[in-house]
Scaffold this motif. Structure first.
Motif, PDB file in Angstrom:
ATOM      1  N   UNK A   1       0.859  -1.190   0.000  1.00  0.00           N
ATOM      2  CA  UNK A   1       0.000   0.000   0.000  1.00  0.00           C
ATOM      3  C   UNK A   1       0.898   1.244   0.000  1.00  0.00           C
ATOM      4  N   UNK A   2       0.586   2.228  -0.811  1.00  0.00           N
ATOM      5  CA  UNK A   2       1.445   3.433  -0.903  1.00  0.00           C
ATOM      6  C   UNK A   2       1.695   4.111   0.440  1.00  0.00           C
ATOM      7  N   UNK A   3       0.694   4.095   1.311  1.00  0.00           N
ATOM      8  CA  UNK A   3       0.866   4.752   2.617  1.00  0.00           C
ATOM      9  C   UNK A   3       1.859   4.018   3.517  1.00  0.00           C
ATOM     10  N   UNK A   4       2.041   2.711   3.271  1.00  0.00           N
ATOM     11  CA  UNK A   4       2.912   1.887   4.136  1.00  0.00           C
ATOM     12  C   UNK A   4       4.327   1.742   3.588  1.00  0.00           C
ATOM     13  N   UNK A   5       4.535   2.178   2.368  1.00  0.00           N
ATOM     14  CA  UNK A   5       5.824   1.962   1.703  1.00  0.00           C
ATOM     15  C   UNK A   5       6.994   2.642   2.407  1.00  0.00           C
ATOM     16  N   UNK A   6       6.893   3.926   2.789  1.00  0.00           N
ATOM     17  CA  UNK A   6       8.044   4.580   3.457  1.00  0.00           C
ATOM     18  C   UNK A   6       8.460   3.876   4.752  1.00  0.00           C
ATOM     19  N   UNK A   7       7.460   3.479   5.555  1.00  0.00           N
ATOM     20  CA  UNK A   7       7.767   2.786   6.818  1.00  0.00           C
ATOM     21  C   UNK A   7       8.466   1.458   6.554  1.00  0.00           C
ATOM     22  N   UNK A   8       7.993   0.710   5.557  1.00  0.00           N
ATOM     23  CA  UNK A   8       8.588  -0.588   5.238  1.00  0.00           C
ATOM     24  C   UNK A   8      10.043  -0.436   4.798  1.00  0.00           C
ATOM     25  N   UNK A   9      10.279   0.518   3.908  1.00  0.00           N
ATOM     26  CA  UNK A   9      11.639   0.725   3.409  1.00  0.00           C
ATOM     27  C   UNK A   9      12.593   1.134   4.525  1.00  0.00           C
ATOM     28  N   UNK A  10      12.106   1.920   5.464  1.00  0.00           N
ATOM     29  CA  UNK A  10      12.946   2.341   6.593  1.00  0.00           C
ATOM     30  C   UNK A  10      13.308   1.159   7.486  1.00  0.00           C
ATOM     31  N   UNK A  11      12.333   0.318   7.795  1.00  0.00           N
ATOM     32  CA  UNK A  11      12.570  -0.816   8.708  1.00  0.00           C
ATOM     33  C   UNK A  11      13.443  -1.904   8.112  1.00  0.00           C
ATOM     34  N   UNK A  12      13.507  -1.984   6.773  1.00  0.00           N
ATOM     35  CA  UNK A  12      14.324  -3.013   6.133  1.00  0.00           C
ATOM     36  C   UNK A  12      15.630  -2.461   5.581  1.00  0.00           C
ATOM     37  N   UNK A  13      15.894  -1.198   5.857  1.00  0.00           N
ATOM     38  CA  UNK A  13      17.149  -0.589   5.418  1.00  0.00           C
ATOM     39  C   UNK A  13      18.312  -1.133   6.254  1.00  0.00           C
ATOM     40  N   UNK A  14      19.367  -1.593   5.580  1.00  0.00           N
ATOM     41  CA  UNK A  14      20.496  -2.218   6.281  1.00  0.00           C
ATOM     42  C   UNK A  14      21.165  -1.271   7.259  1.00  0.00           C
ATOM     43  N   UNK A  15      21.289  -0.011   6.874  1.00  0.00           N
ATOM     44  CA  UNK A  15      21.926   0.961   7.755  1.00  0.00           C
ATOM     45  C   UNK A  15      21.101   1.147   9.022  1.00  0.00           C
ATOM     46  N   UNK A  16      19.776   1.175   8.850  1.00  0.00           N
ATOM     47  CA  UNK A  16      18.873   1.314  10.006  1.00  0.00           C
ATOM     48  C   UNK A  16      18.980   0.083  10.921  1.00  0.00           C
ATOM     49  N   UNK A  17      19.058  -1.096  10.315  1.00  0.00           N
ATOM     50  CA  UNK A  17      19.172  -2.345  11.098  1.00  0.00           C
ATOM     51  C   UNK A  17      20.466  -2.358  11.893  1.00  0.00           C
ATOM     52  N   UNK A  18      21.570  -1.967  11.241  1.00  0.00           N
ATOM     53  CA  UNK A  18      22.866  -1.964  11.925  1.00  0.00           C
ATOM     54  C   UNK A  18      22.892  -0.945  13.062  1.00  0.00           C
ATOM     55  N   UNK A  19      22.263   0.208  12.850  1.00  0.00           N
ATOM     56  CA  UNK A  19      22.201   1.226  13.907  1.00  0.00           C
ATOM     57  C   UNK A  19      21.377   0.747  15.095  1.00  0.00           C
ATOM     58  N   UNK A  20      20.279   0.042  14.820  1.00  0.00           N
ATOM     59  CA  UNK A  20      19.457  -0.515  15.911  1.00  0.00           C
ATOM     60  C   UNK A  20      20.270  -1.489  16.740  1.00  0.00           C
ATOM     61  N   UNK A  21      21.016  -2.353  16.076  1.00  0.00           N
ATOM     62  CA  UNK A  21      21.857  -3.323  16.777  1.00  0.00           C
ATOM     63  C   UNK A  21      22.927  -2.620  17.586  1.00  0.00           C
ATOM     64  N   UNK A  22      23.518  -1.582  17.012  1.00  0.00           N
ATOM     65  CA  UNK A  22      24.557  -0.815  17.696  1.00  0.00           C
ATOM     66  C   UNK A  22      24.011  -0.146  18.952  1.00  0.00           C
ATOM     67  N   UNK A  23      22.752   0.294  18.894  1.00  0.00           N
ATOM     68  CA  UNK A  23      22.118   0.975  20.026  1.00  0.00           C
ATOM     69  C   UNK A  23      21.467   0.013  21.020  1.00  0.00           C
ATOM     70  N   UNK A  24      21.625  -1.297  20.796  1.00  0.00           N
ATOM     71  CA  UNK A  24      21.109  -2.285  21.747  1.00  0.00           C
ATOM     72  C   UNK A  24      19.691  -2.747  21.479  1.00  0.00           C
ATOM     73  N   UNK A  25      19.115  -2.365  20.327  1.00  0.00           N
ATOM     74  CA  UNK A  25      17.770  -2.824  19.959  1.00  0.00           C
ATOM     75  C   UNK A  25      17.906  -4.090  19.126  1.00  0.00           C
ATOM     76  N   UNK A  26      17.368  -5.176  19.643  1.00  0.00           N
ATOM     77  CA  UNK A  26      17.547  -6.472  18.976  1.00  0.00           C
ATOM     78  C   UNK A  26      16.284  -6.991  18.287  1.00  0.00           C
ATOM     79  N   UNK A  27      15.155  -6.358  18.538  1.00  0.00           N
ATOM     80  CA  UNK A  27      13.927  -6.819  17.879  1.00  0.00           C
ATOM     81  C   UNK A  27      12.895  -5.697  17.821  1.00  0.00           C
ATOM     82  N   UNK A  28      12.097  -5.702  16.780  1.00  0.00           N
ATOM     83  CA  UNK A  28      11.004  -4.746  16.648  1.00  0.00           C
ATOM     84  C   UNK A  28       9.997  -5.293  15.631  1.00  0.00           C
ATOM     85  N   UNK A  29       8.816  -4.677  15.621  1.00  0.00           N
ATOM     86  CA  UNK A  29       7.745  -5.119  14.720  1.00  0.00           C
ATOM     87  C   UNK A  29       7.200  -3.933  13.931  1.00  0.00           C
TER      88      UNK A  29
END
Length: 521
Positions: free
Chosen positions: A289-317
């Motif tokens: 859905x067009x409204x959900x696309x920006x959020x999806x791309x952000x959550x699956x971005x490798x840089x975002x994932x690596x930053x979450x891990x670096x900051x101690x976040x190991x899981x999210x939905x």
């Protein structure tokens, strides 16, 4: 005369030593070998020593004799765990030999004579044996007082691997001890010192490694067992997730490559090795859905994932909508779990995707009125209270459909249901999407307006649009709306208080002839 007295003392002490030792063995094994049997075995052992003491002048042969006696007696005449019996059968002669050799060496140093010459002096030899027996008896009694039998017996239940290791250590020490007895042979019979040294050094090396194993080996085995158990649990967990999810993907967070990808539990080997960006571009982006696309791309971005891990976040939905083969959007939920290995040089993301449309449907039906499709009483109350927890303004309209009972009585419930649906449609068109429109039950509706409005103008519109004449079989029923209205104040700051005040205003409207509204001052 002195030799005879020393010999008798030696025999008595040997009997006492055997009696104490075998009694201790019985306590360790926790099996009731009768006292009479222990006394008979002690007498038998003493008799053998009595007969052989004058004929055996070699510590090696004496040690072998004692070892054979205890091995046979403890293994054959005592009941209990075989490994524990073997441990005790080796421990008793080992300690006796160590005491005997130690006392002999001490005496040899005191008298400044060769070791083999000590064995040729009858009285001196008896003194050595008596002292070694006294030391052994004291040691056994000390073990009794310290409750040592309990700790030895617990080895079979709590630490069986330590039991095996200690038996190995006993065998090594016996080899070392018997090698030491070769030094007591006459010069013409002595084995090469090179060979003795080799045997003793070899035994010492084995004892060293056994000791090291006792210090760290069990922990290593336990860690391996825990790791193995953890691997099994991880595999079971992955299998469980795999079987219960629609999609599952494992991604290398450094390279972005797909390590594993399954659809409905079936591995998609053709996708392994490709980048996850290619995967979601091919399967997700053209359906999302067009409204959900920006959020999806952000959550699956490798840089975002690596930053979450670096900051101690190991899981999210996160949730999003995908178009199905019928062209309809369905809700999906991704659970992202990220972790790195012990060295920190590799990080992996596990993405588990599930279709949650059924859950959304259940949540929707739990919130809305089944007949009209607008909010029910429970969800209306919750939404209004939630809004008022953060805001201090709003207007509540409590609307009652006049003459609704007459519609049901004259035209039937089917027509009554259609009236309620029509009122719902009219109210929904009058108010904005942000406003809360609900049915409290029966013919009672509620509307909560979040922003400032012209209350009188809006109330008049409600009365005008709801008013309608329903006719059937020359019977006319005019449906109208009676309304009670109140605004949010410091005193009226939650649903129950607003509802109570609006209900009072509604009662006034009814009393004034219906088809009107009353605003609380």
């Amino acid at each position: 005369m002195t030799t005879i007295m020393l010999f008798h003392l030696f025999i008595i002490l040997y009997f006492i030593k055997d009696l104490c030792t075998l009694q201790f063995v019985q306590h360790v094994l926790n099996f009731g070998t009768c006292t009479r049997s222990i006394v008979l075995l002690s007498i038998f052992n003493t008799a053998i020593i009595f007969v052989t003491s004058s004929k055996i002048d070699s510590l090696t042969l004496l040690g072998l004799l004692i070892l054979i006696i205890y091995l046979l007696e403890i293994l054959l005449f005592f009941k209990g765990n075989t490994k524990l019996k073997l441990l005790l059968a080796l421990l008793v002669p080992l300690y006796a030999m160590l005491c005997l050799i130690s006392v002999t060496v001490i005496v040899s140093v005191i008298y400044l004579c060769c070791l083999h010459l000590i064995l040729l002096e009858a009285e001196l030899l008896l003194v050595i044996r008596i002292w070694s027996l006294i030391i052994t008896i004291i040691s056994v009694l000390a073990l009794y007082s310290l409750n040592g039998s309990k700790y030895l017996s617990n080895l079979t239940k709590q630490k069986p691997r330590r039991l095996k290791t200690f038996i190995s250590l006993e065998i090594i020490l016996l080899i070392n001890t018997f090698t030491s007895t070769l030094l007591f042979l006459p010069e013409e019979d002595q084995v090469s010192l090179l060979l003795i040294t080799f045997l003793m050094i070899s035994a010492n090396i084995l004892a060293l490694f056994t000791g090291i194993f006792m210090i760290v080996g069990f922990d290593m085995i336990e860690d391996k067992k825990i790791q193995s158990h953890s691997d099994i649990i991880d595999q079971m967990y992955k299998t469980l997730i795999n079987d219960s999810s629609d999609f599952m993907a494992e991604i290398d967070c450094i390279s972005g490559k797909v390590l594993n990808y399954t659809f409905k539990g079936i591995s998609q080997t053709g996708l392994i090795g490709t980048t996850y960006q290619k995967v979601y571009t091919a399967f997700i982006l053209n359906k999302i859905h067009p409204d959900d696309k920006p959020q999806y791309l952000n959550n699956t971005n490798l840089e975002y994932i690596r930053n979450c891990l670096k900051n101690g976040t190991h899981s999210w939905k996160y949730e999003y909508r995908l178009k199905n083969k019928h062209g309809e959007y369905e809700w999906y939920s991704d659970c992202m779990m990220v972790d790195k290995n012990d060295l920190g040089d590799t990080s992996t993301a596990l993405i588990v995707t599930n279709n949650i449309q059924a859950e959304k449907n259940l949540a929707y039906h739990a919130q809305v009125d089944a007949l009209t499709g607008i909010y029910n009483r429970k969800s209306s109350k919750e939404l209004i209270n939630k809004y008022l927890s953060e805001h201090t303004a709003g207007v509540l309209f409590l609307i009652d459909v006049d003459h609704f009972k007459e519609v049901n009585d004259n035209f039937g419930h089917i027509t009554g249901d259609e009236v309620l649906k029509e009122v719902t449609q009219k109210l929904s068109q009058l108010f904005r999407k942000d406003d809360i429109v609900g049915r409290l039950g029966g013919d009672e509706f509620i509307v909560f307006v979040k922003n400032e409005i012209d209350i009188t103008h809006k109330a008049m519109k409600i009365c005008n649009v709801v008013k309608k004449v329903y006719s059937q079989d020359e019977i006319d029923v005019t449906v109208t709306a009676s309304i009670g209205i109140c605004s949010v104040t410091e005193a009226l700051n939650d649903f129950d208080k607003l509802y109570a005040e609006a209900d009072k205003m509604l009662y006034i409207s009814k009393a004034q002839g219906k088809n009107t509204f009353t605003i609380a001052i």
